[in-house]
Design an enzyme around this catalytic site. Structure first.
Site, PDB file in Angstrom:
ATOM      1  N   THR A 165      32.624  51.178  45.005  1.00 46.43           N
ATOM      2  CA  THR A 165      31.780  51.235  43.550  1.00 46.43           C
ATOM      3  C   THR A 165      31.819  49.784  43.191  1.00 46.43           C
ATOM      4  O   THR A 165      32.584  48.790  43.951  1.00 46.43           O
ATOM      5  CB  THR A 165      32.881  52.060  42.585  1.00 46.43           C
ATOM      6  OG1 THR A 165      34.179  51.756  42.467  1.00 46.43           O
ATOM      7  CG2 THR A 165      32.685  53.611  42.870  1.00 46.43           C
ATOM      8  N   TYR A 183      44.035  41.140  27.179  1.00 47.28           N
ATOM      9  CA  TYR A 183      43.966  41.204  28.785  1.00 47.28           C
ATOM     10  C   TYR A 183      44.711  39.794  29.426  1.00 47.28           C
ATOM     11  O   TYR A 183      45.390  39.817  30.078  1.00 47.28           O
ATOM     12  CB  TYR A 183      42.310  40.888  28.885  1.00 47.28           C
ATOM     13  CG  TYR A 183      42.040  41.260  30.298  1.00 47.28           C
ATOM     14  CD1 TYR A 183      41.726  42.387  30.782  1.00 47.28           C
ATOM     15  CD2 TYR A 183      41.896  40.421  31.331  1.00 47.28           C
ATOM     16  CE1 TYR A 183      41.257  42.874  32.173  1.00 47.28           C
ATOM     17  CE2 TYR A 183      41.690  40.238  32.410  1.00 47.28           C
ATOM     18  CZ  TYR A 183      41.283  41.489  33.111  1.00 47.28           C
ATOM     19  OH  TYR A 183      41.081  41.682  34.389  1.00 47.28           O
TER      20      TYR A 183
END
Ligand code: NAI
Ligand code: NA
Length: 396
Positions: free
Chosen positions: A50, A234
């Site tokens: 993916t 993040y």
């Protein structure tokens, strides 16, 4: 059977074989349209089913004519139960690649384990002799350490202080505030153990010691930086700590590959809707604003556009590979362009449940999310019965 999406939060429990196959065909067509790349010939992609890894496999084959081995962790189908999307993606890719005369085999299992590494090494030795490119594109919430058996879980948390910001539930479009408490030291270390560079190093050391890396072989892992609004959770959070470690590992690996003229790179990629990124708080709101802005400016790219550009304009040109001051390849250049980020910063405080409809590309986000699982793909007849029991032709 008729397959429909069944979602639970940011995951989808079903996947559509024909929809996944159409996604793969679209990526193949895109790469073919871009012309040939004087690139790798024998490629190992770790995390190939993916996202960026799949795009890397498709670009290797249809851009550079390479034979590929893919490693992934996907759920096979059972009667009445669909496989995971990566299973159907891989089946579609390998079916087409083999039909077109390319070598394409794969292994399904835990890439963090010694067992899967050994099986992969054996397959390379038997079929390809050596590889000249290794793409490392794993995204996983946990890792069982192959030497100690310890299980590490990664967390997405800030460091030092609680992070409070907006996020969106992309199914409902509701914008709300979330607060994420800071990680403790153990959570930080665990996240580095999962998403840092240790496993990449194990793979490359193992391949080299087994004589499976060709002279001049390169390896690339993927990283992310992103905007100011997501920085605390993040890049300066636990996952950023893991990315720092991954980026440092590139230098260690380059040292270890010197005697075979090899090199390790980290490529910093753009924020995109993948199974991995949908799970990160705040990122979906950022991506839906970013998509709108980048599409308006004609700068939008998906995984395949990103990776095709990585290969053709950065890795495989006659010039030296361009890198930033920290040695990283930057294909997040368009995302981080000043005019794009200024617009994000301007819109961010204004984003509310009511304003999001016009301000952000939430529909683009949702469509990309469903597309990941083979749904809402143009040209696919969803009223038609599908055979869920699809086999992967190159599965070892
Ligand atoms: P993804 O979720 O689409 O792909 C992950 C791949 O890893 C799949 O092929 C999956 O089967 C495989 N995998 C996961 N656990 C495994 C295991 N234990 N054993 C074998 N295979 C396993 O993720 P995506 O987004 O393509 O991420 C790949 C890399 O790109 C990650 O390092 C991510 O941080 C990075 N990246 C992602 C960005 C994004 O916005 N999605 C942006 C920049 C970098
Ligand atoms: Na991937």
């Amino acid at each position: 059977m008729i397959i429909t999406p069944r979602t639970r939060g940011f995951i989808c429990l079903t996947a559509h074989p024909e929809g996944c196959a159409q996604n793969v065909q679209n990526q193949i067509s895109y790469v073919k349209e871009q012309g040939t790349i004087d690139g790798p010939k024998k490629v190992l992609v770790i995390g190939s089913s993916t996202g960026f890894g799949l795009a890397s496999r498709i670009t290797s084959t249809y851009g550079a004519g390479a034979g590929t081995i893919g490693v992934y962790f996907e759920k096979p189908p059972a009667p009445g139960k669909t496989a995971s999307a990566g299973w159907y993606n891989t089946a579609a890719f390998e079916t087409q690649a083999i039909k077109d005369g390319f070598y394409a085999k794969s292994l399904n299992g835990d890439a963090f384990s010694d067992e899967i590494k050994q099986k992969t090494f054996d397959l390379i030795r038997e079929d390809l002799g050596q590889v000249d490119l290794v793409i490392y594109s794993l995204a996983s919430p946990r890792r069982t350490h192959p030497k100690t058996g310890e299980v590490f879980n990664s967390v997405l948390k800030p460091i030092g202080e609680t992070f409070t910001n907006k996020t969106v539930d992309f199914h409902t479009g509701i914008v709300s505030e979330i607060s994420i408490p800071p990680a403790n030291e153990e959570e930080m270390a665990n996240t580095i153990a999962v998403m840092g560079g240790e496993d990449w190093e194990f793979w490359i050391e193992g391949l080299k010691e087994a004589g499976l890396l060709a002279d001049g072989a390169i390896t690339v892992a993927y990283s992310y930086i992103g905007p100011a609004v997501t920085e605390a959770v993040y890049r300066k959070g636990t996952i950023g700590g893991a990315k720092d470690h991954l980026e440092k590992t590139a230098f260690t690996l380059t040292d270890k590959l010197k005697d075979i003229n090899g090199k390790a790179y980290v490529s910093v990629n753009k924020a995109l809707v993948t199974q991995a990124s949908s799970a990160i708080p705040v990122i979906p709101l950022y991506i839906s604003l970013l998509y709108k802005i980048m599409k308006e400016k004609g700068l939008h790219e998906g995984c395949i556009e990103q990776i095709e550009r990585l290969f053709s304009e950065h890795l495989y040109t006659s010039n030296e590979v361009p890198v930033d001051e920290k040695g990283r390849i930057r294909i997040d250049d368009l995302e981080l362009r000043a005019d794009v980020q200024e617009k994000v910063a301007e819109l961010w405080p204004q984003a509310t449940t009511e304003s999001l409809d016009t301000m952000a590309d939430l529909n683009g986000y949702k469509k990309d999310f469903f597309n990941l699982f083979g749904f809402e793909v143009a040209g696919v007849d969803y009223e038609k019965d599908s055979d869920e029991m699809v086999e992967i032709p190159g599965l070892s």
